[in-house]
Design a protein around this motif. Structure first.
Motif, PDB file in Angstrom:
ATOM      1  N   UNK A 197       0.823  -1.205   0.000  1.00  0.00           N
ATOM      2  CA  UNK A 197       0.000   0.000   0.000  1.00  0.00           C
ATOM      3  C   UNK A 197       0.860   1.259   0.000  1.00  0.00           C
ATOM      4  N   UNK A 198       1.901   1.276   0.839  1.00  0.00           N
ATOM      5  CA  UNK A 198       2.728   2.471   0.973  1.00  0.00           C
ATOM      6  C   UNK A 198       3.923   2.463   0.029  1.00  0.00           C
ATOM      7  N   UNK A 199       4.114   1.361  -0.700  1.00  0.00           N
ATOM      8  CA  UNK A 199       5.192   1.242  -1.672  1.00  0.00           C
ATOM      9  C   UNK A 199       6.546   1.516  -1.020  1.00  0.00           C
ATOM     10  N   UNK A 200       6.806   0.739   0.043  1.00  0.00           N
ATOM     11  CA  UNK A 200       8.086   0.798   0.740  1.00  0.00           C
ATOM     12  C   UNK A 200       8.711  -0.587   0.715  1.00  0.00           C
ATOM     13  N   UNK A 254      11.691   9.095  11.103  1.00  0.00           N
ATOM     14  CA  UNK A 254      13.030   9.480  10.640  1.00  0.00           C
ATOM     15  C   UNK A 254      12.988   9.378   9.117  1.00  0.00           C
ATOM     16  N   UNK A 255      12.655  10.462   8.415  1.00  0.00           N
ATOM     17  CA  UNK A 255      12.435  10.381   6.962  1.00  0.00           C
ATOM     18  C   UNK A 255      13.684  10.095   6.156  1.00  0.00           C
ATOM     19  N   UNK A 256      14.869  10.335   6.726  1.00  0.00           N
ATOM     20  CA  UNK A 256      16.105  10.051   6.005  1.00  0.00           C
ATOM     21  C   UNK A 256      17.260  10.022   7.012  1.00  0.00           C
ATOM     22  N   UNK A 257      18.393   9.469   6.560  1.00  0.00           N
ATOM     23  CA  UNK A 257      19.593   9.460   7.393  1.00  0.00           C
ATOM     24  C   UNK A 257      19.539   8.506   8.575  1.00  0.00           C
ATOM     25  N   UNK A 270      22.643  -3.711   7.550  1.00  0.00           N
ATOM     26  CA  UNK A 270      22.602  -4.927   6.727  1.00  0.00           C
ATOM     27  C   UNK A 270      21.503  -4.863   5.677  1.00  0.00           C
ATOM     28  N   UNK A 271      20.351  -4.314   6.031  1.00  0.00           N
ATOM     29  CA  UNK A 271      19.223  -4.260   5.099  1.00  0.00           C
ATOM     30  C   UNK A 271      19.257  -3.023   4.206  1.00  0.00           C
ATOM     31  N   UNK A 272      20.105  -2.056   4.513  1.00  0.00           N
ATOM     32  CA  UNK A 272      20.183  -0.852   3.684  1.00  0.00           C
ATOM     33  C   UNK A 272      18.998   0.069   3.849  1.00  0.00           C
ATOM     34  N   UNK A 273      18.345   0.056   5.015  1.00  0.00           N
ATOM     35  CA  UNK A 273      17.178   0.907   5.264  1.00  0.00           C
ATOM     36  C   UNK A 273      17.659   2.320   5.580  1.00  0.00           C
ATOM     37  N   UNK A 274      17.122   3.300   4.870  1.00  0.00           N
ATOM     38  CA  UNK A 274      17.538   4.692   5.019  1.00  0.00           C
ATOM     39  C   UNK A 274      16.552   5.552   5.803  1.00  0.00           C
ATOM     40  N   UNK A 275      15.299   5.098   5.904  1.00  0.00           N
ATOM     41  CA  UNK A 275      14.271   5.907   6.555  1.00  0.00           C
ATOM     42  C   UNK A 275      13.327   4.988   7.316  1.00  0.00           C
ATOM     43  N   UNK A 276      12.597   5.582   8.278  1.00  0.00           N
ATOM     44  CA  UNK A 276      11.779   4.756   9.176  1.00  0.00           C
ATOM     45  C   UNK A 276      10.644   5.585   9.758  1.00  0.00           C
ATOM     46  N   UNK A 277       9.486   4.944   9.902  1.00  0.00           N
ATOM     47  CA  UNK A 277       8.394   5.508  10.683  1.00  0.00           C
ATOM     48  C   UNK A 277       7.788   4.361  11.478  1.00  0.00           C
ATOM     49  N   UNK A 278       7.628   4.565  12.792  1.00  0.00           N
ATOM     50  CA  UNK A 278       7.124   3.500  13.664  1.00  0.00           C
ATOM     51  C   UNK A 278       6.062   4.078  14.590  1.00  0.00           C
ATOM     52  N   UNK A 298      14.857   4.418   0.402  1.00  0.00           N
ATOM     53  CA  UNK A 298      14.938   5.812  -0.042  1.00  0.00           C
ATOM     54  C   UNK A 298      14.285   6.700   1.022  1.00  0.00           C
ATOM     55  N   UNK A 299      14.272   7.987   0.765  1.00  0.00           N
ATOM     56  CA  UNK A 299      13.651   8.942   1.681  1.00  0.00           C
ATOM     57  C   UNK A 299      12.140   8.723   1.725  1.00  0.00           C
TER      58      UNK A 299
END
Length: 576
Positions: A197-200, A254-257, A270-278, A298-299
């Motif tokens: 749905x969110x294309x992440x 954390x939209x980026x960095x 390890x997973x290469x995750x650049x952004x997060x929302x929890x 990505x951002x």
């Protein structure tokens, strides 16, 4: 022919086509719009598509028109194409000339000798970027501003139409997975559908630990379309992670960095995750029970961060977590109540046996002393009398252990600072575990004093460490001895092995935790029985004496264990 028909028939072909588009919607509109744009711009190809694929690195074709005859492609990859620039930056991208030279990896450009390119992002009604419309040609752009202006004029309607299709598809899929009854299906479908749905690229669910609120257990994790089962069931320490902030916030974004902000978080790197929302989730009683979140390579765009779908997913997943927790608590309370009743019966029986047996021992020792006094010093029978006295004294030690279990052994209480006592007992502790076991002390200073027998408490700690060391089976491992001041709620008191009559409030907690083999549920129900052991070498009344000490001190006792993940025993003592 009506006046309207004559008016339409008199229009130029492109104007007539544009007017007819206004009557269409959905897939038909997207395809006809691609055909009209290809004619109006006079370009080689026009493509309308949405992000797709487990890594959100492909474009699924929704509308396509080209001078070249043949079946349109179902999808194409973004890597090495100018479309990646449009998606990554969320901005229009235009190449007036030399497009093939600028993107030599684009096989489609090479095959068709593409020279110019123009692409614009598509956004849905919530402002989320989910696709793009692009036009490319085998000759240079003569009026790039006009091309971009026309595409920009149509993108709002294109975005809405494509967005409605996605919403309809997502609603149908949501109805299917939300109706499932299996908890595992709910969790795995939730993270998979969130990614879609969110294309992440990543979605996860973490359940808060029942015993330790500063950690949680991964219940589901999806990354690039793959369920990472190796991570599921593992423990996550919240300290130094975004989850630690959820106690005071409902959401952490954390939209980026992300890697730079948490350089020690190995999984992120390890997973290469650049952004997060929890988002944090709570039980209906207000207790935090877990977190649901997504990450991306990505951002994260504002449209994703503010997406209203989160509330829908959180409501369903939180309800399932709450149901599971309530079910576990019910089963645990039934188990604890059964164990408590059994131990009360065993304690009563042990106390009576110890009392009667002690009277018999006194009679045996008394008669042995009398016999010793009337026997001559050189009598051969004196050796047998001495053996009787030695055996009686050894039996007396067993009586003392039975009294420990029954909680009736006399004690010499005094005010004790628990952390200081544990620290002073470190020499005894070091002698009670295998060399391969590493003992870690986490002692909170300046704890309120408790009134207890220090020698009995030291012996209890040694017994717990010895049991934890045996659980490691001689293999390298960690035994953690921790002291702290905790607040017990009524719900937690109801799950205690001993001390269910305690009042909610603050207690000094001593916990001994190992990362050994763990205890199976059947053995967990009997672990405090006298002389019971699940190991090859029994240890008598070690753990049963722990229960007896807790009963006599008016404290609480809890144990938790998972096979393969270790065991934690916690003592709760009332501060003065």
């Amino acid at each position: 022919m009506s006046a309207v028909d004559r008016l339409i028939d008199g229009m130029p072909e492109l104007q007539r086509g544009l007017l007819m588009l206004s009557n269409l919607q959905g897939p038909e509109y997207l395809q006809k719009c691609a055909e009209w744009l290809q004619q109006a711009l006079g370009v080689h190809t026009v493509s309308i598509g949405e992000l797709d694929g487990p890594d959100v690195d492909r474009i699924r074709i929704l509308g396509f028109a080209s001078r070249t005859a043949g079946e349109r492609p179902a999808s194409y990859g973004l890597q090495g194409t100018p479309c990646l620039e449009v998606i990554s930056r969320g901005q229009p991208h235009c190449l007036v000339n030399d497009a093939s030279a600028a993107y030599p990896q684009d096989k489609g450009f090479r095959d068709k000798s593409i020279v110019s390119y123009a692409g614009l992002p598509l956004r849905d009604g919530f402002g989320r970027l989910f696709g793009l419309v692009c036009a490319f040609d085998d000759k240079p752009q003569s009026a790039p501003e006009d091309t971009l202006a026309l595409l920009e004029w149509l993108t709002p309607r294109l975005g809405r139409e494509a967005g409605v299709l996605r919403t309809q598809r997502n609603i149908l899929n949501s109805v299917r997975w939300m109706a499932t009854s299996s908890s595992e299906q709910v969790f795995t479908h939730a993270v998979a559908h969130l990614c879609e749905v969110l294309q992440v690229t990543t979605a996860f669910l973490i359940e808060n630990s029942d015993e330790d609120p500063s950690s949680g257990v991964v219940r589901a994790l999806l990354h690039r379309g793959n369920r990472l089962v190796d991570y599921e069931g593992t423990r996550v320490e919240y300290s130094g992670r975004p989850f630690a902030q959820l106690s005071s916030e409902d959401r952490v974004c954390i939209p980026e960095g992300l890697p730079e902000r948490y350089p020690g978080w190995g999984m992120v790197h390890r997973l290469g995750v650049q952004s997060l929302i929890v988002y944090g989730m709570r039980h209906p009683n207000g207790q935090p029970i877990g977190s649901l979140g997504v990450g991306h390579t990505r951002t994260l765009e504002p449209g994703v961060i503010e997406s209203p779908v989160f509330s829908l997913y959180i409501a369903r997943v939180a309800a399932e977590l709450a149901r599971l927790r309530d079910e576990r608590e019910r089963l645990e309370m039934e188990r604890v109540l059964s164990v408590k009743h059994k131990m009360e019966s065993l304690g009563l029986m042990a106390g009576h046996i110890a009392h009667d047996f002690n009277n018999l021992l006194m009679a045996i020792l008394g008669n042995a002393n009398l016999a010793s006094e009337v026997l001559d010093a050189a009598s051969p029978a004196r050796r047998f009398i001495d053996n009787i006295e030695s055996a009686s004294l050894a039996a007396g030690e067993i009586v003392g252990q039975l009294l420990d279990y029954a909680g009736r052994k006399p004690s010499k209480p005094m005010l004790v600072e628990v952390s200081e006592l544990v620290s002073s007992a470190s020499a005894l502790v070091e002698l009670s575990h295998y060399p391969s076991a590493r003992v870690v002390y986490e002692l909170q200073p300046d704890l309120p004093r408790v009134e207890t027998d220090p020698s009995q408490l030291q012996q209890v700690i040694v017994n717990l460490v010895l049991n934890a060391a045996e659980a490691l089976g001689g293999k390298p491992g960690r035994i953690r001895i921790r002291t702290d001041l905790v607040t017990l709620q009524a719900r937690q008191i109801g799950r205690l092995i001993q001390g269910r009559d305690l009042h909610p409030g603050r207690y000094v907690c001593i916990s001994v935790t190992d990362d050994g083999v763990g205890i199976e549920e059947a053995a967990l129900n009997r672990i405090f029985d006298p002389f019971f052991t699940s190991k090859k070498e029994g240890r008598g009344l070690g753990l049963s004496a722990v229960r007896g000490y807790v009963e006599s001190s008016g404290g609480g006792l809890a144990i938790s264990s998972r096979v393969g993940a270790g065991t934690s025993v916690r003592l709760y003592l009332q501060p003065v």
